[in-house]
Design an enzyme around this catalytic site. Structure first.
Site, short mmCIF file in Angstrom:
data_model
loop_
_atom_site.label_atom_id
_atom_site.label_comp_id
_atom_site.label_asym_id
_atom_site.label_seq_id
_atom_site.Cartn_x
_atom_site.Cartn_y
_atom_site.Cartn_z
N ASP A 10 61.36 63.94 48.72
CA ASP A 10 61.52 62.87 49.71
C ASP A 10 62.99 62.47 49.68
O ASP A 10 63.74 62.87 48.79
CB ASP A 10 60.62 61.67 49.32
N SER A 11 63.37 61.63 50.64
CA SER A 11 64.73 61.10 50.64
C SER A 11 64.98 60.19 49.44
O SER A 11 66.13 59.98 49.06
CB SER A 11 64.96 60.30 51.93
N CYS A 74 57.57 63.35 52.90
CA CYS A 74 58.43 62.50 53.73
C CYS A 74 58.08 62.81 55.18
O CYS A 74 58.19 63.96 55.61
CB CYS A 74 59.89 62.86 53.44
N GLU A 153 63.84 50.84 48.24
CA GLU A 153 64.68 51.56 47.28
C GLU A 153 65.31 50.59 46.27
O GLU A 153 65.51 50.94 45.11
CB GLU A 153 65.80 52.33 48.01
N CYS A 185 55.46 56.21 56.90
CA CYS A 185 56.64 56.50 56.08
C CYS A 185 56.16 56.36 54.65
O CYS A 185 55.50 55.38 54.30
CB CYS A 185 57.76 55.51 56.38
N HIS A 187 57.54 55.54 52.01
CA HIS A 187 57.99 54.37 51.26
C HIS A 187 57.03 53.18 51.44
O HIS A 187 56.91 52.34 50.55
CB HIS A 187 59.38 53.93 51.74
N1 DGL Z 1 60.06 58.27 53.08
C1 DGL Z 1 60.49 58.81 54.30
C2 DGL Z 1 59.39 59.02 55.31
O1 DGL Z 1 58.26 59.21 54.94
C3 DGL Z 1 61.81 58.47 54.92
C4 DGL Z 1 62.55 57.28 54.54
C5 DGL Z 1 64.00 57.40 54.95
O2 DGL Z 1 64.73 58.02 54.18
O3 DGL Z 1 64.39 56.91 56.02
O4 DGL Z 1 59.63 59.03 56.48
#
Ligand code: DGL
Length: 260
Positions: A10-11, A74, A153, A185, A187
């Protein structure tokens, strides 16, 4: 038997919400989790940039970590890069993720669902295709929750700032009768308790992570016959890697995945 790890990326820390479901469902497997925190957030980046980053990460997970399957944990990277990765790494099994529009459309009683995802996900062809397939008669209310990924984050899971951001996103949705919220997302499940508190107990939250973990298990089972990709017992190690600051990442992991 094949004890090679499953790669998950993931990011940043978002994919940990997928990793925890994977570990629960497949405790005998080894995992390598990679957080691309040198480049977080992905949400506002171009599809080409995300393809490039996903390509580098996949190359690393395959050649340096010897992963047998890659989970793109992600939504934004899946939207921008999954097709590209499958074309580039022919024969490597990939599992991606996308906003759970279909389960959302099935769950709603008011016919109105809210989708919380990044702008990169909303802009993508993959999302347009998903809507075309599953939207049928359901009204969608979308918001990219600008700044929420950074707050998560930074460990702000229930601070006044995060609550204010979520209130500004959710109140208009609840006011028009949204009864189902799709967490598009990876996150966002980490602020699910706060979302539930603001949206109210009657609103259903949908996190696709458990379904993604089941899909990984199915892929492994399918592949077993051909390549023997299911790990033997006892295994179950998780290696954590970040392209950012390792000390900060360790603290984030402790906060988000407290030992049970
Ligand atoms: N966690 C990521 C997602 O599921 C992206 C978050 C990001 O880096 O903008 O889209």
């Amino acid at each position: 038997m094949n004890n090679r790890p499953i790669g998950v990326f993931d990011s940043g820390v978002g994919g940990l919400s997928v990793l925890r479901e994977l570990v629960k469902l497949l405790p005998q497997e080894n995992f390598v989790y990679l957080a691309d925190q040198a480049n977080v957030p992905y949400g506002g980046k171009s599809a080409e940039t995300i393809q490039q980053l996903s390509h580098q990460i996949t190359h690393y997970l395959l050649t340096q970590q010897h992963c047998k399957l890659i989970v793109v944990a992600c939504n934004t990277a899946t939207a921008a890069a999954l097709n590209y990765l499958r074309q580039t790494y022919v024969g490597i099994p990939f599992v991606g993720m996308e906003p759970a529009i279909k389960p959302g459309a099935q769950a709603t009683r008011t016919g109105k669902i809210g989708v919380l995802a990044t702008s990169g996900t909303f802009r993508s062809q993959r999302y347009a295709d998903l809507m075309a397939r599953h939207i049928d008669g359901v009204e969608l209310f979308e918001d990219s929750c600008l700044g929420l990924v950074e707050l998560i984050e930074n460990g702000n899971l229930s601070t006044p700032q995060t609550a204010a951001l979520l209130r500004s996103v959710l109140t208009p949705m609840i006011d028009v009768g949204v009864d189902t919220l799709v967490l598009g997302c990876t996150h966002y499940p980490f602020v699910a308790p706060l979302i539930q508190r603001i949206a109210g107990e009657d609103v259903t939250l949908i996190d696709p992570a458990p379904a993604v973990a089941r899909q990984v298990a199915r892929r492994l089972a399918e592949l077993t016959g051909h390549f023997g990709v299911v790990a033997g017992k006892p295994c179950g190690k998780v290696k954590m890697i970040t392209t950012g600051d390792p000390a900060r990442f360790n603290a984030q992991v402790d906060l988000l995945l407290p030992p049970t």
